[in-house]
Design an enzyme around this catalytic site. Structure first.
Site, PDB file in Angstrom:
ATOM      1  N   ASP A 154      45.552  40.754  38.268  1.00 31.00           N
ATOM      2  CA  ASP A 154      45.031  42.023  38.788  1.00 31.00           C
ATOM      3  C   ASP A 154      43.631  42.268  38.216  1.00 31.00           C
ATOM      4  O   ASP A 154      43.465  42.448  37.011  1.00 31.00           O
ATOM      5  CB  ASP A 154      45.975  43.152  38.392  1.00 31.00           C
ATOM      6  CG  ASP A 154      45.677  44.460  39.107  1.00 31.00           C
ATOM      7  OD1 ASP A 154      44.498  44.709  39.450  1.00 31.00           O
ATOM      8  OD2 ASP A 154      46.612  45.241  39.319  1.00 31.00           O
ATOM      9  N   HIS A 170      45.750  42.422  42.628  1.00 25.56           N
ATOM     10  CA  HIS A 170      45.927  43.794  43.072  1.00 25.56           C
ATOM     11  C   HIS A 170      46.071  43.830  44.594  1.00 25.56           C
ATOM     12  O   HIS A 170      45.334  43.181  45.315  1.00 25.56           O
ATOM     13  CB  HIS A 170      44.696  44.602  42.644  1.00 25.56           C
ATOM     14  CG  HIS A 170      44.881  46.077  42.667  1.00 25.56           C
ATOM     15  ND1 HIS A 170      45.418  46.776  41.606  1.00 25.56           N
ATOM     16  CD2 HIS A 170      44.592  47.001  43.615  1.00 25.56           C
ATOM     17  CE1 HIS A 170      45.440  48.053  41.895  1.00 25.56           C
ATOM     18  NE2 HIS A 170      44.954  48.224  43.106  1.00 25.56           N
TER      19      HIS A 170
END
Length: 232
Positions: free
Chosen positions: A170, A201
């Site tokens: 992420d 993400h």
């Protein structure tokens, strides 16, 4: 299943929160609040609401940007719209967001719902964590929640089940933040953490460039099983 737009009274007489709601074919005593990303209640979020209703839940997505950008729908794959969404994120007060989740919980209970869960994405994932710590919601799930590492001092207040999905690559929640989350929450008896190695993400978006079908399928299956047990 039937779907429509509605409005929910905000707390403290602040106004009315626009929301998208989908009702299952049969009456349900269980509800899921879908908390949007920074892109508003767009087509992807509405699809998630519809999917929960198809599973027999009363499902609703409140417009978390209603105070300053009501009705906005943005596409994360369009760069100017992505930048616009980042601007809204900078403008947003997450404390107001939790109040809106609380207002939605109260509204659902007034509709005759016995058990309420929430599932949030990105900013919504942060709000799902905050709802677990600050409200009486029965169960919460956060996908790639941002800034949770800055709010771990609230974890002692989590008294109902919380699940967090953490993609290890992420680019908004780095390794140090992920480590802090694991160190603080792995021992918590009410919290379950799932890592997704190499995913970034937004991997559980319903469509678009960010989606990873395998990872999304695994995370969504875990979420469905989690709510089936926690909201039984």
């Amino acid at each position: 299943m039937s779907a429509t737009n509605t409005e929910i009274p905000a707390l403290d007489g602040e106004g009315r929160i626009p929301a998208y709601i989908a009702r299952p074919d049969a009456e349900s005593s269980r509800a899921i609040i879908v908390i949007p990303e920074i892109f508003g209640v767009n087509g992807g979020i509405r699809q998630k609401v519809d999917d929960w209703a198809a599973l027999g839940y009363l499902a609703i997505a409140p417009d978390i940007f209603w105070r300053f950008a009501p009705g906005v729908e943005l596409d994360p794959d369009v760069e100017p719209e992505f930048q616009q969404a980042l601007g809204y994120f900078g403008q947003y007060d997450a404390d107001d967001g939790v109040k809106d989740i609380e207002a939605t919980i109260r509204w659902l209970r007034d509709q005759g719902v016995d058990k309420v869960g929430c599932v949030g994405f990105c900013l919504g994932g942060r709000l799902a964590y905050m709802a677990a710590a600050r409200t009486d919601i029965d169960a919460s799930v956060g996908y790639y929640g941002v800034m949770i590492d800055t709010m771990l001092n609230e974890s002692h207040a989590i008294s109902n089940p919380l699940m967090l999905h953490i993609p290890t690559a992420d680019h908004f929640v780095g390794p140090e933040a992920q480590q802090k989350i694991h160190e603080a929450l792995d021992p918590h008896p009410k919290v379950t953490l799932h890592d997704y190695p190499g995913l970034d993400h937004g991997f559980a978006a319903t469509s678009g460039n960010r989606r990873d079908a395998e990872g999304a399928g695994q995370a969504d299956a875990r979420t469905r099983a989690f709510f089936a047990e926690a909201l039984a």
